[in-house]
Design a protein around this motif. Structure first.
Motif, PDB file in Angstrom:
ATOM      1  N   TRP A  23       0.880  -1.122   0.120  1.00  0.00           N
ATOM      2  CA  TRP A  23      -0.015   0.010  -0.079  1.00  0.00           C
ATOM      3  C   TRP A  23       0.916   1.258  -0.156  1.00  0.00           C
ATOM      4  O   TRP A  23       0.569   2.333  -0.770  1.00  0.00           O
ATOM      5  CB  TRP A  23      -0.917   0.156   1.040  1.00  0.00           C
ATOM      6  N   THR A  24       1.864   1.435   0.762  1.00  0.00           N
ATOM      7  CA  THR A  24       2.765   2.350   0.927  1.00  0.00           C
ATOM      8  C   THR A  24       3.597   2.677  -0.305  1.00  0.00           C
ATOM      9  O   THR A  24       3.997   3.614  -0.864  1.00  0.00           O
ATOM     10  CB  THR A  24       3.735   2.498   2.290  1.00  0.00           C
ATOM     11  N   ASP A  25       3.877   1.545  -0.788  1.00  0.00           N
ATOM     12  CA  ASP A  25       4.602   1.527  -2.252  1.00  0.00           C
ATOM     13  C   ASP A  25       3.587   2.107  -3.119  1.00  0.00           C
ATOM     14  O   ASP A  25       4.221   3.028  -3.977  1.00  0.00           O
ATOM     15  CB  ASP A  25       4.987   0.162  -2.848  1.00  0.00           C
ATOM     16  N   GLU A  26       2.509   1.935  -3.263  1.00  0.00           N
ATOM     17  CA  GLU A  26       1.531   2.507  -4.465  1.00  0.00           C
ATOM     18  C   GLU A  26       1.226   3.997  -3.959  1.00  0.00           C
ATOM     19  O   GLU A  26       1.180   4.865  -4.918  1.00  0.00           O
ATOM     20  CB  GLU A  26       0.388   1.748  -4.236  1.00  0.00           C
ATOM     21  N   LEU A  27       1.349   4.295  -2.893  1.00  0.00           N
ATOM     22  CA  LEU A  27       1.232   5.594  -2.179  1.00  0.00           C
ATOM     23  C   LEU A  27       2.297   6.566  -2.676  1.00  0.00           C
ATOM     24  O   LEU A  27       2.321   7.729  -2.524  1.00  0.00           O
ATOM     25  CB  LEU A  27       0.808   5.875  -0.807  1.00  0.00           C
ATOM     26  N   GLY A  28       3.453   5.993  -2.671  1.00  0.00           N
ATOM     27  CA  GLY A  28       4.604   6.716  -3.131  1.00  0.00           C
ATOM     28  C   GLY A  28       5.463   7.264  -1.766  1.00  0.00           C
ATOM     29  O   GLY A  28       6.586   7.938  -2.116  1.00  0.00           O
ATOM     30  N   PHE A  29       5.519   6.118  -0.921  1.00  0.00           N
ATOM     31  CA  PHE A  29       6.585   6.385   0.080  1.00  0.00           C
ATOM     32  C   PHE A  29       7.965   5.907  -0.201  1.00  0.00           C
ATOM     33  O   PHE A  29       8.018   5.187  -1.345  1.00  0.00           O
ATOM     34  CB  PHE A  29       5.974   5.639   1.278  1.00  0.00           C
ATOM     35  N   HIS A  30       9.060   6.320   0.377  1.00  0.00           N
ATOM     36  CA  HIS A  30      10.308   6.372  -0.246  1.00  0.00           C
ATOM     37  C   HIS A  30      10.872   4.861   0.030  1.00  0.00           C
ATOM     38  O   HIS A  30      11.524   4.181  -0.629  1.00  0.00           O
ATOM     39  CB  HIS A  30      11.231   7.353   0.271  1.00  0.00           C
ATOM     40  N   ARG A  31      11.082   4.589   1.444  1.00  0.00           N
ATOM     41  CA  ARG A  31      11.521   3.285   1.859  1.00  0.00           C
ATOM     42  C   ARG A  31      10.591   2.625   2.963  1.00  0.00           C
ATOM     43  O   ARG A  31       9.800   3.349   3.585  1.00  0.00           O
ATOM     44  CB  ARG A  31      12.894   3.496   2.312  1.00  0.00           C
ATOM     45  N   TYR A  32      10.818   1.203   3.160  1.00  0.00           N
ATOM     46  CA  TYR A  32      10.045   0.633   4.125  1.00  0.00           C
ATOM     47  C   TYR A  32      10.970  -0.353   4.938  1.00  0.00           C
ATOM     48  O   TYR A  32      11.548  -1.293   4.422  1.00  0.00           O
ATOM     49  CB  TYR A  32       9.322  -0.331   3.244  1.00  0.00           C
ATOM     50  N   TRP A  33      11.116  -0.281   6.266  1.00  0.00           N
ATOM     51  CA  TRP A  33      12.182  -0.980   7.029  1.00  0.00           C
ATOM     52  C   TRP A  33      11.232  -1.802   7.993  1.00  0.00           C
ATOM     53  O   TRP A  33      10.181  -1.269   8.601  1.00  0.00           O
ATOM     54  CB  TRP A  33      13.002  -0.152   7.942  1.00  0.00           C
ATOM     55  N   VAL A  34      11.632  -3.108   8.187  1.00  0.00           N
ATOM     56  CA  VAL A  34      10.913  -3.881   9.450  1.00  0.00           C
ATOM     57  C   VAL A  34      12.297  -4.084  10.424  1.00  0.00           C
ATOM     58  O   VAL A  34      13.268  -4.198  10.089  1.00  0.00           O
ATOM     59  CB  VAL A  34      10.665  -5.284   8.337  1.00  0.00           C
ATOM     60  N   SER A  35      11.678  -4.359  11.535  1.00  0.00           N
ATOM     61  CA  SER A  35      12.348  -4.263  13.031  1.00  0.00           C
ATOM     62  C   SER A  35      12.914  -5.666  13.165  1.00  0.00           C
ATOM     63  O   SER A  35      12.468  -6.730  12.494  1.00  0.00           O
ATOM     64  CB  SER A  35      11.654  -3.720  13.865  1.00  0.00           C
ATOM     65  N   GLU A  36      13.713  -5.817  14.147  1.00  0.00           N
ATOM     66  CA  GLU A  36      14.114  -7.371  14.661  1.00  0.00           C
ATOM     67  C   GLU A  36      13.856  -7.360  16.224  1.00  0.00           C
ATOM     68  O   GLU A  36      14.406  -6.353  16.932  1.00  0.00           O
ATOM     69  CB  GLU A  36      15.377  -7.665  14.468  1.00  0.00           C
ATOM     70  N   HIS A  37      12.816  -7.965  16.560  1.00  0.00           N
ATOM     71  CA  HIS A  37      12.611  -8.275  18.051  1.00  0.00           C
ATOM     72  C   HIS A  37      12.636  -9.884  18.395  1.00  0.00           C
ATOM     73  O   HIS A  37      11.841 -10.458  17.619  1.00  0.00           O
ATOM     74  CB  HIS A  37      11.295  -7.549  18.333  1.00  0.00           C
ATOM     75  N   HIS A  38      12.927 -10.096  19.539  1.00  0.00           N
ATOM     76  CA  HIS A  38      13.166 -11.594  19.863  1.00  0.00           C
ATOM     77  C   HIS A  38      12.205 -11.633  20.989  1.00  0.00           C
ATOM     78  O   HIS A  38      12.385 -10.882  22.078  1.00  0.00           O
ATOM     79  CB  HIS A  38      14.573 -12.040  20.283  1.00  0.00           C
TER      80      HIS A  38
END
Length: 335
Positions: free
Chosen positions: A30-45
């Motif tokens: 969705w955010t790719d279609e909207l035109g956002f620049h980058r998308y990061w995912v986190s690391e949690h354990h």
């Protein structure tokens, strides 16, 4: 200004881990279609309310399901791993998706103290080695053989993932400057002192094999809705979630807004909620746009990453949509 997304793959009320990762996929598309620049995912354990424990796997999945947006880790907790192995994993990702991969790294434990032991065969990681690890990582990513042993991170190629150092203090800022990486300040973790950290990073930056000039961004919690009343209602769940995190204990889901507004807050808890609002932008599209621009001006940066955790999921999607419309974002074929 560039707008980006930080996604921790939260478990919203009534959702399963499968639902959370499906929502991460849908939000990235969705955010790719909207035109956002980058998308990061986190690391949690060992964190039941967050489903993202292996960002390198999610990065691969999300890059395959999006077209233009840059995809990356926010971030890989490097002291737990071999720099060489991380470099090879991200060289594979870069080869699959050239020019679209970011490698954010951090040195936090990513969970409760025992997580450190579980990830390191019963031993604590050596944090003092972190700067050398980042140097190794950058060398391997850029096709070098740092120890002269004819060992290279494969597959080799003409492009390399951009290394971002993540942090919430001046220490991480100075390290990013000394090593010549990009720098991302976690305003959503530490709502005070970030501007000094970013200034320190820019003031002491040294060019590296990766980049010749400093590049910084920040990440902040954001809740946007069509009215102030709705925005405050949605943000109340995040207020309670942050309070519970500070108080410790295990939680399987983020609370709902209904649960939050009926929570019997003490005066001390209300003070903490108010303090935590330094980490959150809440309001209508115009108000949120103004606040984001003011924050970017204070930090002297041109990119802000938005972390929106509200329920139901449709309201998360809508929050990003309203902000994209306020900033008049348009999808680009070349990021």
């Amino acid at each position: 200004m560039k707008l980006s997304v930080l996604d921790q793959s939260p478990l919203l009320p009534g959702m399963t881990p499968h639902d959370a990762l499906q929502q991460t996929t849908e939000l990235a598309k969705w955010t790719d279609e909207l035109g956002f620049h980058r998308y990061w995912v986190s690391e949690h354990h060992s964190t039941e309310s967050l489903a993202g424990s292996a960002p390198e796997i999610l990065v691969s999945h999300l890059a395959a399901h999006t077209n233009n947006i840059r995809i990356g880790s926010g971030g890989v907790l490097l002291p737990h791993y071999s720099s060489y192995k991380v470099a090879e994993a991200f060289r594979v990702l870069e080869t699959l998706h050239p020019g679209r991969i970011d490698l954010g790294v951090g040195r936090a434990p990513g969970g409760m103290p025992n997580v450190n032991l579980a990830l390191n065969k019963g031993k604590l990681p050596t944090i003092e080695d972190y700067p050398a690890q980042v140097e190794e990582l950058m060398a391997y990513l850029h096709g070098q053989d740092p120890y002269g042993q004819e060992v290279y991170a494969t597959p080799r190629g003409e492009t390399a993932p951009r290394v971002w150092m993540l942090g919430s203090s001046g220490t991480s800022a100075r390290l990013a400057a000394d090593l010549g990486t990009s720098y991302s300040f976690a305003h959503f973790i530490n709502g005070r002192g970030g501007t000094r950290a970013m200034d320190r990073y820019k003031r002491y930056f040294s060019p590296s094999m990766q980049q010749g000039e400093p590049q910084g961004n920040i990440s902040v919690f954001v809740v946007c809705a069509e009215t102030n009343e709705e925005a405050e209602y949605l943000a109340s769940s995040l207020d309670l979630a942050l309070l519970r995190i500070e108080q410790g204990g295990r939680h399987t889901h983020f609370p709902s807004s209904d649960e939050a507004i009926h929570h019997p807050y003490t005066m001390a808890e209300l003070d903490r909620v108010q303090e935590n609002r330094n980490r959150i932008i809440v309001g209508t599209p115009d108000e949120v746009k103004t606040s984001i621009e003011q924050l970017a001006e204070e930090y002297n940066i041109e990119e802000v990453m938005l972390n929106t955790i509200v329920s139901p999921f449709e309201k998360r999607l809508k929050s990003y949509e309203l902000i994209a419309e306020a900033f008049k974002l348009t999808p680009s074929l070349q990021k």
